[in-house]
Write an enzyme that holds these catalytic residues in place. Structure first.
Site, PDB file in Angstrom:
ATOM      1  N   GLU A 185       0.840  -1.207   0.000  1.00  0.00           N
ATOM      2  CA  GLU A 185       0.000   0.000   0.000  1.00  0.00           C
ATOM      3  C   GLU A 185       0.873   1.256   0.000  1.00  0.00           C
ATOM      4  O   GLU A 185       0.725   2.136   0.857  1.00  0.00           O
ATOM      5  CB  GLU A 185      -0.987  -0.010   1.183  1.00  0.00           C
ATOM      6  CG  GLU A 185      -1.944  -1.185   1.100  1.00  0.00           C
ATOM      7  CD  GLU A 185      -3.168  -1.104   2.006  1.00  0.00           C
ATOM      8  OE1 GLU A 185      -3.230  -0.217   2.873  1.00  0.00           O
ATOM      9  OE2 GLU A 185      -4.082  -1.941   1.833  1.00  0.00           O
ATOM     10  N   GLU A 239      -4.869  -8.790  -0.377  1.00  0.00           N
ATOM     11  CA  GLU A 239      -5.643  -8.495   0.845  1.00  0.00           C
ATOM     12  C   GLU A 239      -7.109  -8.361   0.439  1.00  0.00           C
ATOM     13  O   GLU A 239      -7.438  -7.556  -0.439  1.00  0.00           O
ATOM     14  CB  GLU A 239      -5.182  -7.198   1.517  1.00  0.00           C
ATOM     15  CG  GLU A 239      -3.848  -7.333   2.208  1.00  0.00           C
ATOM     16  CD  GLU A 239      -3.450  -6.097   3.021  1.00  0.00           C
ATOM     17  OE1 GLU A 239      -4.339  -5.388   3.536  1.00  0.00           O
ATOM     18  OE2 GLU A 239      -2.236  -5.846   3.116  1.00  0.00           O
TER      19      GLU A 239
END
Ligand code: AHR
Length: 523
Positions: free
Chosen positions: A175, A298
């Site tokens: 991220e 994820e």
């Protein structure tokens, strides 16, 4: 009762279902690693080299293919050298992302790779790009995978591991558009290319490199990243998508939700298919030969934490609603297995949509655990064509009137449920085939998303095929708000039956809010 026909064509094989689609994710977050997996060798909780025996045994039963670690956001503040050597000398750091608690690094590289050995799964390491250095990343790879007499490999040997480990999957950053450094896509792409360049293949160890891809609907990130990298740099890019019923401020309760919130949750979970297809279309523009895979590394539900628990620990209960989300998401990943090489539900124990919850010596397996258990036959199988067709009146009547032609161009998705402003398909499905003893074994996974109506599914094969012999049927169903507790750990549990099946169609009845897996031979 709702009705539909599910057309299944065992001859139309579509793609290999990578076992890694059934992957998991573990982060130094809350009680995932500590308590959940690692209790240390001196613990009263039965363990092997510090790993909880009960948890390892339960996860082994899922045939867990791959485990991602150490984060998540934690990955971009993790410095691997802090987690090697004598435990008492390991550096104590503040886990700034997750509750500000002190992380003493007693679970590090050796412990994680030992865990993967115990689970018999592939490790997937996320290296620190956000706050690390290229040298640090390069040396971590060398530490884990190189043989010979270098200073770094000798350090590993001093720490008790002579042979290098096998390591395939390496993610570079996590991220990085957010907690991993608030980077713009062009800045990240350049950094990624530099880092990956120094993540070397040692001996026979061949790395599969994953670049940080987008969050949800951030199509610009995919476009900017894909325009700057190619398959010389990356084997795959990641996608993160969480199902949050409300908004990030008020996500909603894991157990106490209205019917409307239920349908919103399922519909948001199903939305991942649209997101995947849009990212893949962008990837196709830059990578028409499909050399770069998509990894949903994820995914899962994210609710408000359980009342009274640390908000930074992301501990949530897991109901039959989560089982429907898991079942429908896995069906979607199967259906896109031509491009999805891995998916990692977040997270494996005690965090978000977990397989297992622990409380001191006790563990419980969540309804989501059962879905992974039921779906494991899809691992390594071949996806075959299947599609649902809505039926008005009886399913058989519709077949008789000729609406059973396998015209995929006109495929529709069976009965639709409408609730206030939300519309969604009642049936989620996917079908795979394996060859066993010269016979075709189908695995059919179905979920009925309706809260109120049972769903009759007529499974129909082409005329040349028949079901034959014993079909093994696993069924998971309960009220949407039902969940397992430490006092009642098997309240929501799948049960198995066997039936003799013959002929080229069979009808299965799915209770409201249920997941079903059928393994049956066809010839
Ligand atoms: O899974 C919890 C967190 O969600 C991860 O650390 C991060 O990557 C994502 O935002």
């Amino acid at each position: 009762m709702l009705k539909t026909i599910l057309h299944i064509n065992p001859d139309k094989t579509l793609s290999h279902i990578a076992p890694e689609i059934y992957g998991q994710f573990s982060e130094h977050l809350g009680r995932c690693i500590y308590d959940g997996i690692y209790v240390g060798e001196d613990s009263d909780i039965p363990n092997v080299k510090g790993m909880r025996k009960d948890v390892v045994e339960a996860l082994r039963a899922l045939h867990l293919p791959v485990l991602r670690w150490p984060g998540g956001c934690f990955a971009d503040e993790y410095h691997w050298r802090d987690g090697i050597g004598p435990k008492e000398n390991r550096r104590r750091m503040v886990n700034t992302n997750w509750g500000g608690i002190v992380e003493d690094n007693r679970f590090g590289t050796h412990e994680f790779l030992e865990l993967c050995d115990q689970l018999d799964c592939e490790p997937y390491i996320a290296v620190n790009l956000g706050s690390g250095t290229v040298q640090e990343a390069a040396e971590w790879i060398e530490y884990m995978t190189a043989d010979g007499d270098s200073t770094i490999t000798n350090l590993r040997k001093e720490n008790g591991r002579t042979k290098p480990w096998h390591l395939k999957y390496v993610g570079i950053g996590n991220e990085n558009w957010g907690c991993g450094g608030s980077m713009s896509p062009d800045f990240y792409a350049n950094e990624y290319k530099r880092y990956q360049c120094f993540c070397k293949n040692y001996g026979n160890n061949k790395l599969y490199k994953v670049a940080c891809g987008p969050s949800g609907e951030d199509y610009n990130w995919t476009k900017e990243l894909m325009s700057r990298i190619d398959h010389e740099h990356a084997n795959g890019i990641s996608l993160h998508y969480y199902t949050v019923p409300g908004d990030w401020e008020h996500k909603g309760s894991a157990t106490d939700f209205s019917d409307e919130e239920y349908y919103i949750t399922i519909s948001k979970a199903l939305h991942i298919e649209d997101i995947i297809e849009k990212h893949l279309a962008i990837m196709d523009e830059y990578d028409p030969n499909h050399d770069i895979d998509l990894l949903v590394d994820e995914w899962g539900t994210w609710y408000d934490v359980e009342p009274g628990t640390n908000p930074g620990f992301l501990y949530q209960q897991n109901t039959m609603r989560d089982a429907i989300v898991a079942a429908a998401s896995l069906n979607i990943f199967n259906k896109h297995s031509d491009r999805i090489a891995m998916a990692n539900i977040a997270q494996v124990v005690n965090v978000l949509q977990a397989m297992i919850l622990t409380e001191d010596t006790k563990i419980l397996k969540t309804p989501t655990y059962d879905v992974f258990q039921m779906y494991k036959e899809h691992q390594d199988a071949t996806l075959v064509e299947s599609y649902a067709e809505a039926v008005s009146g009886s399913a058989s009547a519709a077949r008789a009137s000729g609406t059973d032609s396998a015209d995929t161009a006109n495929k529709i998705h069976g009965p639709v449920i409408s609730y206030n402003d939300t519309s969604l398909p009642a049936l989620s499905e996917s079908v795979s085939v394996t060859e066993q003893n010269g016979q075709k074994l189908l695995t059919i996974t179905l979920a009925n998303t309706s809260l109120t109506d049972s769903l009759s599914v007529e499974l129909e094969l082409p005329m040349k095929y028949s079901f034959c012999g014993e079909a093994s049927i696993a069924m998971l169903h309960a009220g949407a708000r039902a969940y397992n507790t430490f006092d009642d750990p098997d309240r929501v549990r799948a049960f198995e039956t066997e039936e003799d099946w013959n002929g080229n169609l069979q009808i299965v009845s799915l209770p409201a809010c249920s997941v079903c897996r059928i393994c049956c031979y066809v010839s």
